[in-house]
Design a protein around this motif. Structure first.
Motif, PDB file in Angstrom:
ATOM      1  N   THR A  79       0.846  -1.085  -0.152  1.00  0.00           N
ATOM      2  CA  THR A  79      -0.030   0.028   0.004  1.00  0.00           C
ATOM      3  C   THR A  79       0.929   1.257  -0.010  1.00  0.00           C
ATOM      4  O   THR A  79       0.628   2.270  -0.726  1.00  0.00           O
ATOM      5  N   PHE A  80       2.194   1.413   0.795  1.00  0.00           N
ATOM      6  CA  PHE A  80       2.893   2.309   0.790  1.00  0.00           C
ATOM      7  C   PHE A  80       3.553   2.434  -0.852  1.00  0.00           C
ATOM      8  O   PHE A  80       4.042   3.559  -1.187  1.00  0.00           O
ATOM      9  N   PHE A  81       4.191   1.184  -1.009  1.00  0.00           N
ATOM     10  CA  PHE A  81       4.915   1.273  -2.343  1.00  0.00           C
ATOM     11  C   PHE A  81       3.752   1.757  -3.604  1.00  0.00           C
ATOM     12  O   PHE A  81       4.299   2.428  -4.300  1.00  0.00           O
ATOM     13  N   GLY A  82       2.704   1.381  -3.347  1.00  0.00           N
ATOM     14  CA  GLY A  82       1.710   1.801  -4.421  1.00  0.00           C
ATOM     15  C   GLY A  82       1.582   3.343  -4.522  1.00  0.00           C
ATOM     16  O   GLY A  82       1.433   4.129  -5.473  1.00  0.00           O
ATOM     17  N   ASN A  83       1.657   3.765  -3.186  1.00  0.00           N
ATOM     18  CA  ASN A  83       1.613   5.502  -3.081  1.00  0.00           C
ATOM     19  C   ASN A  83       2.640   5.855  -3.768  1.00  0.00           C
ATOM     20  O   ASN A  83       2.618   6.815  -4.267  1.00  0.00           O
ATOM     21  N   ALA A  84       3.809   5.298  -3.250  1.00  0.00           N
ATOM     22  CA  ALA A  84       5.065   6.012  -3.825  1.00  0.00           C
ATOM     23  C   ALA A  84       5.108   5.944  -5.423  1.00  0.00           C
ATOM     24  O   ALA A  84       5.565   6.850  -6.157  1.00  0.00           O
ATOM     25  N   ILE A  85       4.619   4.875  -5.936  1.00  0.00           N
ATOM     26  CA  ILE A  85       4.739   4.676  -7.402  1.00  0.00           C
ATOM     27  C   ILE A  85       3.764   5.804  -8.084  1.00  0.00           C
ATOM     28  O   ILE A  85       4.230   6.252  -9.060  1.00  0.00           O
ATOM     29  N   THR A  86       2.470   5.930  -7.403  1.00  0.00           N
ATOM     30  CA  THR A  86       1.480   6.968  -8.180  1.00  0.00           C
ATOM     31  C   THR A  86       2.133   8.407  -8.039  1.00  0.00           C
ATOM     32  O   THR A  86       1.832   8.962  -8.973  1.00  0.00           O
ATOM     33  N   GLN A  87       2.825   8.752  -6.964  1.00  0.00           N
ATOM     34  CA  GLN A  87       3.567   9.923  -7.018  1.00  0.00           C
ATOM     35  C   GLN A  87       4.454  10.350  -8.147  1.00  0.00           C
ATOM     36  O   GLN A  87       4.969  11.408  -8.463  1.00  0.00           O
ATOM     37  N   VAL A  88       5.440   8.819  -8.110  1.00  0.00           N
ATOM     38  CA  VAL A  88       6.381   9.065  -9.532  1.00  0.00           C
ATOM     39  C   VAL A  88       5.471   9.580 -10.678  1.00  0.00           C
ATOM     40  O   VAL A  88       6.127  10.418 -11.423  1.00  0.00           O
ATOM     41  N   ILE A  89       4.669   8.948 -10.874  1.00  0.00           N
ATOM     42  CA  ILE A  89       3.652   9.263 -12.095  1.00  0.00           C
ATOM     43  C   ILE A  89       3.275  10.735 -12.207  1.00  0.00           C
ATOM     44  O   ILE A  89       3.484  11.402 -12.899  1.00  0.00           O
ATOM     45  N   VAL A  90       2.792  10.972 -11.129  1.00  0.00           N
ATOM     46  CA  VAL A  90       2.246  12.604 -10.893  1.00  0.00           C
ATOM     47  C   VAL A  90       3.480  13.418 -11.075  1.00  0.00           C
ATOM     48  O   VAL A  90       3.355  14.450 -11.722  1.00  0.00           O
ATOM     49  N   LEU A  91       4.610  13.249 -10.601  1.00  0.00           N
ATOM     50  CA  LEU A  91       5.880  14.150 -10.884  1.00  0.00           C
ATOM     51  C   LEU A  91       6.135  14.054 -12.187  1.00  0.00           C
ATOM     52  O   LEU A  91       6.419  15.165 -12.877  1.00  0.00           O
ATOM     53  N   VAL A  92       6.234  12.918 -12.994  1.00  0.00           N
ATOM     54  CA  VAL A  92       6.400  12.894 -14.295  1.00  0.00           C
ATOM     55  C   VAL A  92       5.326  13.781 -15.196  1.00  0.00           C
ATOM     56  O   VAL A  92       5.923  14.635 -15.986  1.00  0.00           O
ATOM     57  N   LEU A  93       4.145  13.849 -14.481  1.00  0.00           N
ATOM     58  CA  LEU A  93       3.137  14.664 -15.342  1.00  0.00           C
ATOM     59  C   LEU A  93       3.484  16.210 -15.259  1.00  0.00           C
ATOM     60  O   LEU A  93       3.228  16.815 -16.180  1.00  0.00           O
ATOM     61  N   PHE A  94       3.597  16.461 -14.019  1.00  0.00           N
ATOM     62  CA  PHE A  94       3.972  17.814 -13.842  1.00  0.00           C
ATOM     63  C   PHE A  94       5.123  18.331 -14.672  1.00  0.00           C
ATOM     64  O   PHE A  94       5.341  19.501 -14.941  1.00  0.00           O
ATOM     65  N   ALA A  95       6.268  17.665 -14.455  1.00  0.00           N
ATOM     66  CA  ALA A  95       7.273  17.850 -15.256  1.00  0.00           C
ATOM     67  C   ALA A  95       7.321  18.199 -16.836  1.00  0.00           C
ATOM     68  O   ALA A  95       7.854  18.779 -17.255  1.00  0.00           O
ATOM     69  N   VAL A  96       6.182  17.227 -17.486  1.00  0.00           N
ATOM     70  CA  VAL A  96       5.930  17.497 -18.635  1.00  0.00           C
ATOM     71  C   VAL A  96       4.932  18.457 -18.753  1.00  0.00           C
ATOM     72  O   VAL A  96       5.264  19.169 -19.999  1.00  0.00           O
ATOM     73  N   MET A  97       3.987  18.711 -18.227  1.00  0.00           N
ATOM     74  CA  MET A  97       2.917  19.797 -18.252  1.00  0.00           C
ATOM     75  C   MET A  97       3.575  21.111 -18.153  1.00  0.00           C
ATOM     76  O   MET A  97       3.084  22.015 -18.686  1.00  0.00           O
TER      77      MET A  97
END
Length: 418
Positions: free
Chosen positions: A165-183
């Motif tokens: 559950t904690f690792f899943g949280n970390a993975i989703t936040q990596v995706i969010v960071l990538v989206l922000f970096a692109v957008m």
């Protein structure tokens, strides 16, 4: 549905996707925190409750700090710092079974989540200033979609291992960071390059330049209105959070099962996601201004508490939850939208952080106040007092406009920080 989605600017659509993923990761952890602390770490429920209280306090501090960093330090820097903190803390939580370390990591996780939370609303204001409540409502719906998805995903991951559950949280936040970096760099730069008014006559341009050179309106006008807004929001959250704390225990004492109680939140999430046409109709008929929307939502909160005071049946609780959700759909998106209307440019992050932190304060105070009132006056007394508090929020929301007169957004001609 597709046409409605495409009616939003691409920047808001991408921001909504980021908000969904952000909330999905957060919801992987939140519903299971009490179970994890009690069953896995072997601590009493009172300890779990106190730790959740501290976490909300950390979230509150992070919200205000994140808003200030957004304005003064730069948007992308704030996002990177917050996301990196969430990723690090969530990963660390997955690797520890020591309660002391868990407490430290959990509080820091709340701090970093608080830091990033107001950034999403502030970006909606910056990227689509003319969108008003429409843009912020989109983010509100997106975040609730993420909560629904994350709650289900968290249960699946926990069945494999709580660590996931904690690792899943970390993975989703990596995706969010990538989206922000692109957008973010693309859209903020496009805003900076966008001409203010290409067809403005020279005379009008001169007047505009003269207005821009004038001093900003007195801060006390803005802060007075914000104080009233935040007071109304704080009380609304105190009333709302009774559903997740005292009322859950009260329902069990009436013989209503945990499964039936959980179904109420299914109704809540489903109405938020699929009831947007209904709420749009309500707004168009009864709440055409943001002020009217807040007032109507507060009256609906009052009605929900009064319904509960007159019933002990599950059907009554279903009706009250339906009504309370309508109030939530009116109030929660409206308050940040109102705050955005008279926020000076360059202070969007701080104001949205203040709004976000106020909600966190309500979630901190609500359980303590509710438990005290319940023990002193029993359930009926609690419900009547909460109805009275909801009426008090009506007063604060009504008063905010008296401070708002003469205030307006103040352009600041500085380069946008990334």
């Amino acid at each position: 549905m597709k046409e409605k989605w495409e009616s939003y600017p691409s920047s808001i659509r991408l921001l909504a996707i980021a908000a969904i993923i952000f909330s999905t990761g957060m919801a992987c952890i939140w519903p299971l925190v009490t179970i994890y602390i009690h069953d896995y770490l072997g601590k009493p429920l009172t300890v779990a409750g106190f730790l959740l209280l501290l976490n909300q306090g950390a979230f509150l501090i992070g919200s205000v700090a994140g808003g200030m960093l957004f304005d003064r330090w730069g948007k992308m820097r704030t996002i990177i710092l917050s996301s990196a903190g969430i990723i690090a803390m969530s990963t660390s939580l997955g690797f520890t079974d020591d309660f002391t370390l868990y407490t430290i990591f959990f509080l820091l996780n709340g701090l970093f989540y608080g830091t990033l939370s107001p950034v999403i609303n502030a970006l909606a204001v910056v990227l689509w200033p003319e969108g008003g409540r429409k843009g912020l409502n989109m983010i509100y719906v997106a975040q609730n979609a993420g909560v629904a998805a994350g709650s289900a995903l968290g249960g699946v991951l926990a069945s494999v291992s709580f660590a996931w559950t904690f690792f899943g949280n970390a993975i989703t936040q990596v995706i969010v960071l990538v989206l922000f970096a692109v957008m973010l760099p693309r859209y903020v730069k496009s805003l900076a390059l966008k001409p203010q008014s290409p067809e403005m006559p020279a005379q009008e341009a001169g007047k505009a330049e003269m207005l821009l050179s004038q001093p900003a309106p007195a801060k006390k006008v803005v802060w007075g209105a914000l104080l009233m807004l935040c007071a109304g929001l704080l009380i609304s959250w105190i009333v709302y959070v009774q559903w997740t704390t005292v009322l859950s225990a009260y329902m069990q004492s009436l013989g209503i099962s945990l499964r039936q109680y959980s179904f109420l939140w299914t109704i809540n999430g489903g109405l938020i996601l699929f009831g947007q046409p209904l709420i749009a109709w309500v707004i168009s008929r009864f709440a055409r201004t943001l002020k009217a929307q807040m007032l109507l939502g507060s009256y609906v909160f009052v009605l929900s508490m009064l319904i509960l005071s007159q019933t002990t049946s599950y059907t009554g609780f279903v009706a009250a939850m339906f009504v309370m959700t309508l109030g939530e759909m009116l109030v929660w998106p409206a308050v940040p939208a109102v705050a955005a209307e008279y926020t000076p440019e360059g202070q969007e992050g701080f104001i949205q952080g203040l709004v976000s932190g106020t909600g966190s304060a309500g979630r901190m105070l609500g359980p303590l106040l509710g438990a005290f009132i319940f023990q002193t006056f029993q359930a009926e007394g609690l419900l009547y007092i909460m109805a009275g508090l909801a009426l008090l929020s009506v007063l604060f929301f009504a008063l905010h406009s008296s401070f708002q007169k003469g205030s307006h957004r103040v352009p600041v001609q500085t380069a946008e920080k990334l």
